[in-house]
Design an enzyme around this catalytic site. Structure first.
Site, short mmCIF file in Angstrom:
data_model
loop_
_atom_site.label_atom_id
_atom_site.label_comp_id
_atom_site.label_asym_id
_atom_site.label_seq_id
_atom_site.Cartn_x
_atom_site.Cartn_y
_atom_site.Cartn_z
N GLU A 28 35.07 31.59 65.18
CA GLU A 28 34.19 31.05 65.98
C GLU A 28 32.91 29.86 65.28
O GLU A 28 31.63 30.22 64.84
CB GLU A 28 33.10 32.61 64.85
CG GLU A 28 33.08 32.32 63.32
CD GLU A 28 34.53 32.78 62.53
OE1 GLU A 28 35.07 33.65 63.57
OE2 GLU A 28 34.12 33.96 61.43
N GLU A 38 33.51 39.27 58.06
CA GLU A 38 34.17 39.97 58.33
C GLU A 38 33.39 41.02 59.41
O GLU A 38 34.22 41.82 59.93
CB GLU A 38 35.85 39.46 58.62
CG GLU A 38 36.21 38.60 58.78
CD GLU A 38 35.50 37.93 60.06
OE1 GLU A 38 35.03 38.15 61.10
OE2 GLU A 38 35.91 36.54 60.60
N GLU A 53 32.52 37.34 67.98
CA GLU A 53 32.31 35.78 67.85
C GLU A 53 31.37 35.04 67.73
O GLU A 53 30.33 34.47 67.15
CB GLU A 53 33.44 34.86 68.29
CG GLU A 53 34.89 35.60 68.58
CD GLU A 53 35.75 35.75 67.34
OE1 GLU A 53 35.10 34.86 66.05
OE2 GLU A 53 36.12 36.29 66.11
N GLY A 108 42.88 35.68 67.56
CA GLY A 108 41.96 36.29 68.50
C GLY A 108 40.98 35.12 69.13
O GLY A 108 41.01 35.03 70.93
N ALA A 109 40.27 34.82 68.36
CA ALA A 109 39.45 34.07 68.67
C ALA A 109 38.37 33.28 67.80
O ALA A 109 39.10 34.39 65.85
CB ALA A 109 38.21 34.40 69.40
N GLU A 164 39.61 27.55 60.17
CA GLU A 164 39.36 28.65 59.55
C GLU A 164 41.02 29.07 59.04
O GLU A 164 41.87 29.21 59.65
CB GLU A 164 38.45 30.16 59.92
CG GLU A 164 38.38 31.02 58.72
CD GLU A 164 37.92 32.25 59.08
OE1 GLU A 164 37.59 32.15 60.88
OE2 GLU A 164 37.41 33.59 58.29
#
Ligand code: BES
Ligand code: ZN
Length: 890
Positions: A277, A333, A311, A274-275, A134
């Site tokens: 999904e 988001e 996530e 951060g992370a 992404e």
């Protein structure tokens, strides 16, 4: 590298894709420098596109995206194309006349994951292989229709040397695995849910694993795995616990169940964000997975819980229903942040959580909205999508959904969510699709509400109250206004839900209206009033005496409120408001007023006058021990950046720092005894627990220590040193170190050295050590940072290190980043230019620290501008940095 496009991508130019890719088969052979990716794409013309198309051609060209790719072969329906004559560049593969029926395309590319310093596409973190796709990273792996509205079913075969990568993961469920000759092995994964390529992921490596199981409410057994660096397995326990709680919560709060047989989380040390999904295979910055009482603070635990949940929640809001195009980013988001806020509020204290969410919203989003990078929650054009993962999309996007819930009520909101999940499952949707579900569920026209998505900027709501003792009425008059923001001169009124109460002697008065300036039954029943025009007056009846209005309870809308409350009003709100958010807000407002007055005095060459009333009010708050976490928030002063925002123009960071310091000293002296007794009373008892209650006690105790130290640096340092020398948890150890770091001298330097020695094997703890030093508000901090950049633990290649040292300096050190001689600006700008060659995405985010430069006083403003202009003049800027520079200077 992407082409330097002079024209922005525009929402109004959206067209459905000419071709669809129903199925993707990938065969990935991992290798440190020469990984091979063979893809077979099953394509067909999109039936939604009219044929022959308007240009009269039989079929549009097929244009696949690439980004710096090296193609080895391309075959159409099994027939190899001649690469010398094919329309093939590193950034694009074009077929001028593709078949107008089902067809296949086979493409082989070779990648060098070890040389991928952008951390987009396939790269290495330590010895492991991982991916980040992404928003547009898949095109760095193979040629594809890299857009979120092309949904495909993926089958992925991953192959690697067994010794190097015993663990081979991709999206979906494991189908097969096996051994091969020469020490290699493979695994085949199949994800049955059609997904856009940005959700693709692959991991190969030698990692330690923690396993667990979750049984969904309909009985599906889900195998959970968290994969971390060997030896760190015990540090994954809290993340696993948070994951199971998030899975259970989504079943009850949103009726959402997990839909695959496995759910894997991989933690890596090198990660831009951060992370992420990815379907069934979330990839995390290890900072949001790893925790133990000795290495992570209470705040770290809270972040891990929130990010794991965020996530996971994307599985429905983002994955099952994805975005039609990147303009709809807030659809996944903003909604998922709203969901993770709700989750954390249910896991912890809702009131305390609301306060910290609003603090964060104001710090990041209000600042963004007030500067040159302001944009709407649903932007209409972008040059670089990577730069739109912003506080506006995330935090304001979540606030807009929260407002919607406040406006239409919990029940209609729940009905609308159900409708959204039912109607758009398996599709790539728009914000309009989402809002239409709530319009239907509430039978309301939400057209005016939709302005929250189109108009940028933070509205100002001015309120005035008038009491009429004869008529026993209290009239509140509201007026909204919005300043121009980039590209948006005049704005239409927002629909602003204002939750309010009128406080009398014995608490909230019943709200009644009638006749002129009335309110609807629903408004009166819920205590939420809609300001949908520029002005509105509401007259409340049967009010026995002048009430104290409590306006914008729970921060019911993301606006700035200006109400001329008297000091007595503020004290009444601090002590008696039934709405705890507004109790906190009243204390902040009081402090902010005092601080702004002091700043004016300091700028005028005078000493700041102190205010006993405020210190007394805080003293009363300190005695109320019901909820330590809340009390800790109550006694926390607005940050220097908060004060700068309240001042708004000609900001002098040194005066703000001096004013805030003086107030802290006054509180520390005035309340020394009370602070000491809080510190003694809340000493640790019993074993460590990261839960909100225990964390709240630690937060208050450490806040008390810090304020006490401001009033009595000598005795305070003694206490802090004692706490630092007998560390029980990272929370208490780091709090003590932070307090010690505020006073220059040997004690500080010794403590910093001790901390390094204690924790040098834990990079995430060393990040705290970097960040703390970068935040020291003293003139030699910049030299210290330059020295630390040469430290063996520092590396420009690792985003966490860069953020902890340079990011923390630019974001939190108001006086030194904004040093009057411009040295802070020059340093950060130079660093951004160096970093841009390695990792443009992280470089661009760092540069966004200049977002408030226009609100500074003239001297600093000129120096900040010079630093930005110097960056702009650099040749070969990445699209990411160029976009931020251009908009910052526009
Ligand atoms: N989808 C994003 C991750 C992402 C962001 C990937 C930008 C590529 C570019 C993910 O869901 C996300 O939002 N992560 C946040 C943390 C979250 C708790 C708000 C992040 O990475 O900061
Ligand atoms: Zn997200």
């Amino acid at each position: 590298m992407r082409a330097d496009s002079a024209e922005p991508v525009r929402l109004k130019d959206y067209r459905v894709p000419d071709y669809l890719i129903d199925k993707v088969e990938l065969n990935v052979k991992l290798h440190p420098t020469a990984a091979r990716v063979a893809s077979r794409l099953f394509l067909r013309p999109n039936p939604q596109v009219l044929r022959p198309n308007p240009q009269g051609r039989p079929g549009a060209a097929l244009v696949l995206d690439g980004d710096g790719l090296n193609a080895l072969s391309v075959a159409l329906d099994g027939v190899e194309l001649d690469l010398a004559t094919a329309s093939l560049t590193p950034d694009q593969l074009t077929l001028a006349n593709p078949p107008q029926r089902d067809f296949t395309l086979e493409i082989e590319t070779e990648l060098n994951p070890s040389a991928n310093s952008r951390l987009m596409g396939l790269y290495r973190s330590g010895s492991a292989y991982c991916t980040q796709c992404e928003p547009e990273g898949f095109r760095r792996i193979t040629y594809f229709l890299d857009r979120p509205d092309v949904l495909s079913v993926y089958t992925v075969r991953v192959e690697a040397e067994r010794a190097q990568a015993p663990l081979l993961l991709s999206n979906g469920n494991l189908v097969e695995r096996g051994e091969m000759d020469g020490g290699r092995h493979y695994a085949i994964w199949r994800d049955p849910f059609p997904k856009p390529c940005y959700l693709f992921a692959l991991v190969g490596g030698d990692l330690g694993s923690v396993h667990d199981e979750f049984i969904t409410k309909s009985g599906r057994r889900v195998q959970l795995g968290i994969h971390v660096e060997h030896g760190k397995e015990p540090q994954a326990a809290y993340a696993m616990d948070a994951l199971k709680r998030a899975m259970a919560w989504d079943e009850t709060a949103f009726s959402r169940e997990y839909d695959l047989d496995v759910f894997n989380i991989v933690a890596v040390s090198d990660f831009n964000m951060g992370a992420m999904e990815n379907k069934g295979l979330n990839i995390f910055n290890d900072k949001y997975v790893l925790a133990s009482p000795a290495t992570a603070t209470d705040a770290d635990y809270a972040h891990i819980e929130a990010v794991i949940a965020h996530e996971y929640f994307h599985n429905w809001t983002g994955n099952r229903i994805t975005c039609r195009d990147w303009f709809q980013l807030c659809l996944k988001e903003g909604l998922t942040v709203f969901r993770d806020h709700e989750f954390s509020s249910d896991m912890r204290s809702r009131a305390v959580h609301r306060i910290s969410d609003v603090r964060a919203l104001r710090a990041a989003q209000f600042a963004e909205d007030a500067g040159p990078l302001a944009h709407s929650v649903r932007p209409e054009a972008y040059y670089e999508i990577n730069n739109f993962y912003t506080a506006t999309i995330y935090e304001k996007g979540a606030e807009v959904i929260r407002m919607l819930k406040v406006l239409i009520g919990d029940e209609a909101f729940a009905t609308g969510m159900d409708l959204y999940f039912r109607r758009y499952d398996g599709t790539a949707a728009t914000v309009e699709d989402f809002i239409s579900c709530f319009a239907e569920a509430s039978s309301r026209d939400l057209a005016a509400f939709f302005r929250w998505y189109r108009q940028s900027g933070t509205p100002l709501v001015e309120a005035e109250g008038a009491y009429d003792p004869e008529a026993r009425t209290f009239t509140l008059e509201f007026r909204q206004s919005s300043k121009p923001t980039p590209g948006q001169g005049v704005k239409e009124p927002f629909v602003i839900p204002i939750a309010l109460g009128l406080i009398g002697r014995d608490g909230d008065l019943p709200l009644k209206t009638g006749g002129e300036n009335g309110a609807s039954e629903a408004e009166l029943a819920r205590g939420v009033f809609e300001l949908a025009e520029e002005r509105r007056k509401i007259t409340f009846h049967d009010i026995p005496a002048r009430p104290v209005p409590s306006i914008l309870r729970g921060f019911s809308a993301p606006v700035r409120l200006d109400y001329p409350a008297s000091e007595a009003d503020l004290i009444a709100l601090i002590s008696r408001d039934g709405d705890s958010f507004n109790r906190w807000q009243a204390a902040q407002t009081y402090a902010s007023r005092l601080l702004m007055r002091s700043v004016a005095e300091i700028d005028g060459g005078r000493n700041p006058t102190q205010d006993a009333g405020f210190v007394d009010a805080l003293g009363t708050v300190l005695h109320d021990s019901a909820d330590p976490a809340f009390t800790a928030q109550m006694i926390a002063l607005p940050s220097e950046a908060d004060i700068a925002r309240d001042i708004g123009k000609d900001v002098d960071p040194d005066a703000i720092h001096a004013a805030r310091d003086a107030l802290r000293r006054a509180i520390g002296r005035g309340l020394a005894e009370a602070l000491l007794s809080v510190y003694a009373r809340l000493a640790e008892n019993g074993p460590y627990s990261p839960d909100a209650e225990a964390a709240g006690r630690r937060a208050l105790r450490n806040a008390a220590l810090d304020l006490y130290c401001a009033g009595d640096p000598f005795e305070g340092a003694r206490l802090a040193t004692r706490q630092f020398e007998t560390p029980d948890t990272m929370t208490n150890e780091f709090a003590a170190l932070s307090t010690l770091a505020q006073t220059p001298g040997e004690a500080r330097e010794t403590a910093l050295e001790t901390f390094y020695r204690r924790h040098q094997t834990e990079p995430l703890v060393i990040d705290k050590w970097f960040a703390l030093q970068a935040a020291i508000p003293e003139p030699d901090t910049l030299d210290r940072i330059k020295r630390l950049m040469g430290h063996s633990a520092f590396s420009l290649n690792n985003p966490n290190r860069v953020r902890s040292l340079i990011g923390a300096f630019a974001a939190t050190n108001q006086t030194q980043f904004n040093a009057a001689d411009g040295s802070g600006y020059e340093f950060v700008a130079s660093l951004v230019l160096d970093l841009d060659e390695k990792n443009p995405q992280v470089a661009a985010r760092l540069l966004a620290a200049f977002k408030s430069w226009r609100s500074l006083e003239t001297g600093r403003r000129r120096r900040a501008e010079a630093a930005l202009r110097r960056a702009k003049a650099r040749e070969n800027l990445s699209a990411d940095v160029k976009d931020i520079v251009d908009r910052s200077l526009a």
